[in-house]
Design an enzyme around this catalytic site. Structure first.
Site, PDB file in Angstrom:
ATOM      1  N   GLU A 100      46.156  39.336  58.215  1.00 24.52           N
ATOM      2  CA  GLU A 100      47.126  39.749  59.231  1.00 24.52           C
ATOM      3  C   GLU A 100      46.859  39.124  60.601  1.00 24.52           C
ATOM      4  O   GLU A 100      47.740  39.126  61.467  1.00 24.52           O
ATOM      5  CB  GLU A 100      47.119  41.274  59.376  1.00 24.52           C
ATOM      6  CG  GLU A 100      47.663  42.036  58.169  1.00 24.52           C
ATOM      7  CD  GLU A 100      49.168  41.925  58.045  1.00 24.52           C
ATOM      8  OE1 GLU A 100      49.797  41.299  58.907  1.00 24.52           O
ATOM      9  OE2 GLU A 100      49.717  42.475  57.073  1.00 24.52           O
ATOM     10  N   GLU A 131      30.516  44.294  41.452  1.00 28.15           N
ATOM     11  CA  GLU A 131      29.923  44.894  42.651  1.00 28.15           C
ATOM     12  C   GLU A 131      28.432  45.152  42.486  1.00 28.15           C
ATOM     13  O   GLU A 131      27.714  45.328  43.469  1.00 28.15           O
ATOM     14  CB  GLU A 131      30.637  46.193  43.021  1.00 28.15           C
ATOM     15  CG  GLU A 131      30.331  47.369  42.127  1.00 28.15           C
ATOM     16  CD  GLU A 131      30.948  48.659  42.644  1.00 28.15           C
ATOM     17  OE1 GLU A 131      30.232  49.663  42.671  1.00 28.15           O
ATOM     18  OE2 GLU A 131      32.140  48.663  43.016  1.00 28.15           O
TER      19      GLU A 131
END
Length: 316
Positions: A100, A131
């Site tokens: 963004e 992870e």
């Protein structure tokens, strides 16, 4: 070997089970124990009520957020980058924030970089097993060519994600500033990071679903860090986005309105200034306010380090 391996795996699983039970974010929310019996409206009301507590949790960690804003600004000012590292929801929030920045602030896509466990595929489809891979965290951090002027933000609600911890450890070996954002006080991430931000939002409405309140808290903190850093770099004037990347008619109209609002120029004068400035809003504002031509206005802004307010003050 097989028996020993199985025993170690079992022991590790039991240890992890105990660890998770002790995490605030994994706790049971007493208010939602009837969740599967609730009506649609009751579910919405309960979630809305719980979400209202998130802002208060973030409020308590604002001093740490301010330190993170300063660190991010300083790194960017030196030519460094902000690099997000996370897995699962946390990793996707890093990707979202990084993506963004260029359209909001007309910034280079290289300034904010997101690393997510599992790579691009993990943005759209869960790659949860990765992870646990500390080695991959180091490899992915290394691939980003992190240096001492970069700022690395580790995102892990639990504060214990091995991939993220290993990446931050590698970042620290490279003398980069590290920021850790989690939702569990006393976590490994909180202890490891140079700047720890730990909004304690409590148990989720849907137990263990940390994309809810915990994810909201992380998003709020990331909004503050990235926006605060870019504002301090001169990417806004008053509270307006004056470093727009103007790529369509809607943004041209917004730019025209901005110049008119901030200079009180009429529509024709504002449009003329924008065309002369090649649709650079800052340059157009200086033209309207000072009467300088586009080249002189651009030079003035550059000498002010991109800060429009400072440029206008120097023009007086």
């Amino acid at each position: 070997m097989t028996a020993d391996h199985n025993k170690n795996a079992t022991d590790n699983l039991l240890l992890l089970s105990s660890t998770l039970q002790g995490l605030t974010s994994e706790g049971i929310n007493a208010r939602s124990e009837r969740l599967d019996e609730m009506s649609a409206l009751e579910i919405a009301q309960l979630m809305n009520s719980e979400d209202q507590t998130v802002a208060h949790a973030v409020e308590k960690v604002l001093p740490a957020v301010a330190k993170a804003i300063d660190a991010a600004h300083d790194g960017l000012a030196k030519g460094g980058r902000i690099i997000y590292v996370g897995a699962g929801t946390s990793g996707r929030l890093g990707v979202l924030d990084a993506s963004e920045i260029p359209p909001t602030f007309s910034a280079s896509t290289s300034l904010f970089h997101a690393i997510i466990a599992g790579g691009q595929a993990a943005i759209f489809e869960a790659q949860e097993g990765i992870e646990d891979d500390r080695a991959q965290g180091v490899v992915d951090l290394d691939a980003a060519n992190v240096t001492e002027i970069d700022v690395v933000i580790g995102l892990a609600v639990s504060g214990r994600t091995p991939y993220v911890l290993a990446a931050l450890e590698e970042a620290q070996k490279r003398n980069a500033i590290t920021i850790g954002i989690s939702c569990n006080p006393g976590s490994e991430l909180e202890q490891q990071a140079d700047i720890a931000i730990t909004p304690e939002v409590g148990p989720e409405v849907l137990s263990g679903s940390t994309r809810l309140k915990s994810g909201t808290a992380q998003k709020m903190v990331l909004n503050m860090i990235s926006t605060g850093a870019m504002v301090r770099l001169g990417k806004c004037y008053q509270n307006r986005m004056v470093d727009l990347n103007i790529t369509n008619e809607k943004l041209r109209a917004r730019a025209l309105n901005l110049v008119r609002e901030l200079t009180e120029a009429d529509k024709e004068a504002a449009l003329h200034a924008l065309v002369e400035a090649n649709w650079n809003v800052k340059v157009a504002i200086v033209i309207c306010k000072t009467g300088l031509d586009a080249a002189a206005a651009f030079d003035l802004i550059q000498s002010a380090g991109g800060h429009l307010r400072q440029a206008l003050n120097e023009a007086k």
